[in-house]
Write a protein that holds these residues in place. Structure first.
Motif, PDB file in Angstrom:
ATOM      1  N   ILE A 155      -9.613 103.380 -36.128  1.00 49.10           N
ATOM      2  CA  ILE A 155     -10.723 102.631 -35.530  1.00 49.10           C
ATOM      3  C   ILE A 155     -11.868 103.584 -35.167  1.00 49.10           C
ATOM      4  N   GLY A 156     -13.110 103.113 -35.374  1.00 53.95           N
ATOM      5  CA  GLY A 156     -14.270 103.963 -35.162  1.00 53.95           C
ATOM      6  C   GLY A 156     -15.099 103.630 -33.946  1.00 53.95           C
ATOM      7  N   LYS A 157     -14.987 102.393 -33.438  1.00 47.69           N
ATOM      8  CA  LYS A 157     -15.749 102.056 -32.233  1.00 47.69           C
ATOM      9  C   LYS A 157     -15.003 100.992 -31.448  1.00 47.69           C
ATOM     10  N   GLU A 158     -15.298 100.952 -30.160  1.00 51.51           N
ATOM     11  CA  GLU A 158     -14.602 100.037 -29.259  1.00 51.51           C
ATOM     12  C   GLU A 158     -14.929  98.592 -29.592  1.00 51.51           C
ATOM     13  N   GLY A 159     -13.907  97.743 -29.517  1.00 52.65           N
ATOM     14  CA  GLY A 159     -14.138  96.333 -29.786  1.00 52.65           C
ATOM     15  C   GLY A 159     -13.019  95.455 -29.266  1.00 52.65           C
ATOM     16  N   LYS A 160     -13.379  94.245 -28.915  1.00 51.75           N
ATOM     17  CA  LYS A 160     -12.428  93.256 -28.404  1.00 51.75           C
ATOM     18  C   LYS A 160     -12.794  91.905 -28.988  1.00 51.75           C
ATOM     19  N   ASN A 161     -11.780  91.106 -29.322  1.00 49.83           N
ATOM     20  CA  ASN A 161     -12.008  89.794 -29.932  1.00 49.83           C
ATOM     21  C   ASN A 161     -12.921  89.931 -31.165  1.00 49.83           C
ATOM     22  N   ILE A 162     -12.569  90.842 -32.032  1.00 49.39           N
ATOM     23  CA  ILE A 162     -13.401  91.169 -33.196  1.00 49.39           C
ATOM     24  C   ILE A 162     -13.276  90.082 -34.259  1.00 49.39           C
ATOM     25  N   PRO A 163     -14.390  89.514 -34.728  1.00 47.75           N
ATOM     26  CA  PRO A 163     -14.324  88.508 -35.785  1.00 47.75           C
ATOM     27  C   PRO A 163     -13.824  89.113 -37.099  1.00 47.75           C
ATOM     28  N   VAL A 164     -13.150  88.314 -37.892  1.00 49.96           N
ATOM     29  CA  VAL A 164     -12.628  88.773 -39.186  1.00 49.96           C
ATOM     30  C   VAL A 164     -13.747  89.373 -40.026  1.00 49.96           C
ATOM     31  N   GLU A 165     -14.886  88.697 -40.076  1.00 52.53           N
ATOM     32  CA  GLU A 165     -15.982  89.119 -40.941  1.00 52.53           C
ATOM     33  C   GLU A 165     -16.648  90.414 -40.465  1.00 52.53           C
ATOM     34  N   ALA A 166     -16.378  90.835 -39.233  1.00 51.50           N
ATOM     35  CA  ALA A 166     -16.987  92.054 -38.695  1.00 51.50           C
ATOM     36  C   ALA A 166     -16.013  93.222 -38.661  1.00 51.50           C
ATOM     37  N   ALA A 167     -14.810  93.035 -39.167  1.00 54.84           N
ATOM     38  CA  ALA A 167     -13.743  94.030 -39.000  1.00 54.84           C
ATOM     39  C   ALA A 167     -14.125  95.405 -39.537  1.00 54.84           C
ATOM     40  N   GLU A 168     -14.768  95.463 -40.701  1.00 52.92           N
ATOM     41  CA  GLU A 168     -15.070  96.763 -41.299  1.00 52.92           C
ATOM     42  C   GLU A 168     -15.997  97.593 -40.408  1.00 52.92           C
TER      43      GLU A 168
END
Length: 301
Positions: A155-168
């Motif tokens: 993982i490269g940056k912090e995230g929570k509740n990440i949408p499928v389309e934004a995963a990359e």
């Protein structure tokens, strides 16, 4: 870009590697060139500060002749696991290839062969061992030692509740991970943490390949040989839950952090899947390979 963690003398450094040329150059040189006095000392620190703009500058610099002229041979340094000491345990996916789910379901006594939702477990890496390091067979403790080649997502940056389309957007890069497992302990304890977490049970590397080098969705050939015998062979397109789904689901209500490592599962062909079993023994050589990511080789002692 192929990043490595390596050791010169007793000093640990982060470098850019050209696998074809077999050379490494410390990223210190890049920051010196940019006249930046504060620069990352570890891979985790690099991931923390990495931006698209920094990546483009670094890639342009690495493509210049100076890279080859100033680089040192990989054979002259000790290449370590890309992230020897992860900030948190490895997040692992169980039974995430259909063929593997079927081959191990009855052996482990699972009621459901095919998971209806991702199966997560945690694996300790303290430290993760490198290409060329030995896997400890733990005599008297381990009797059913097994191998599992896996694509690991960093993982490269912090995230929570990440949408499928934004995963990359939340991925830094990819590496190879061998999820070494002790099947007896795995079954004895009724869950997988202990049997997956003995010392040296997390070979990783040799490179951390930036996502810019790997087309998305990720469809890479993946294989494992033991003593030259092909045991596992598949493609990451065959994941039951693919990388966007994993990141989306894992991040529901739980913050993913830079440097987190997700092992996405292993295909069929593990030692436990054969009749009779083909578990590892001292002296065996395990070679894990993933297209575009290189080869990770370790011997059991």
């Amino acid at each position: 870009m192929y990043f490595v963690t390596y050791e010169v003398g007793k000093e640990e450094k982060v470098g850019l590697c050209d696998p074809q040329q077999g050379k490494i150059i410390s990223i210190d040189r890049f920051f010196e060139k940019e006249e930046i006095t504060s620069y990352p000392k570890t891979m985790l620190e690099l991931i923390d500060i990495f931006t698209v703009e920094l990546g483009k500058k670094m890639e342009g610099w690495a493509g210049q002749e100076a890279f080859l002229n100033e680089g040192i041979a990989c054979s002259e340094v000790k290449i370590k696991a890309p992230i020897p000491y992860p900030r948190r345990n490895i997040f692992c996916l169980g039974k995430n290839y259909l063929d593997h789910a079927k081959e191990v379901g009855t052996v482990l006594g699972d009621q459901e062969e095919i998971p209806k939702a991702p199966i997560y477990f945690s694996k300790v890496a303290a430290p993760a061992i490198a290409d060329g390091d030995f896997i400890d067979s733990h005599p008297g403790i381990a009797q059913k030692l097994d191998y599992e080649v896996e694509l690991a997502v960093v993982i490269g940056k912090e995230g929570k509740n990440i949408p499928v389309e934004a995963a990359e957007e939340y991925i830094f890069g990819y590496t190879i991970l061998n999820d070494v497992s002790e099947r007896g302990l795995q079954k004895l304890h009724g869950q997988w943490h202990k049997g997956k977490s003995l010392d040296t049970f997390c070979p990783m590397g040799p490179y951390l390949v930036h996502k810019s080098q790997i087309p998305f969705p990720v469809e890479l050939e993946i294989a494992c040989h033991v003593n030259g015998e092909l045991r596992q062979h598949s493609n990451t397109r065959n994941l039951i839950f693919d990388i966007p789904q994993i990141i989306h689901d894992l991040s529901k209500g739980m913050t993913l952090k830079p440097g987190d490592i997700i092992a996405t599962g292993t295909p069929a062909g593990v030692g436990m899947g054969f009749k009779p079993f083909k578990f590892l023994n001292p002296g065996d050589v395990v070679t894990c390979s993933i297209e575009k990511l290189g080869t990770l080789t370790n011997q059991v002692k």
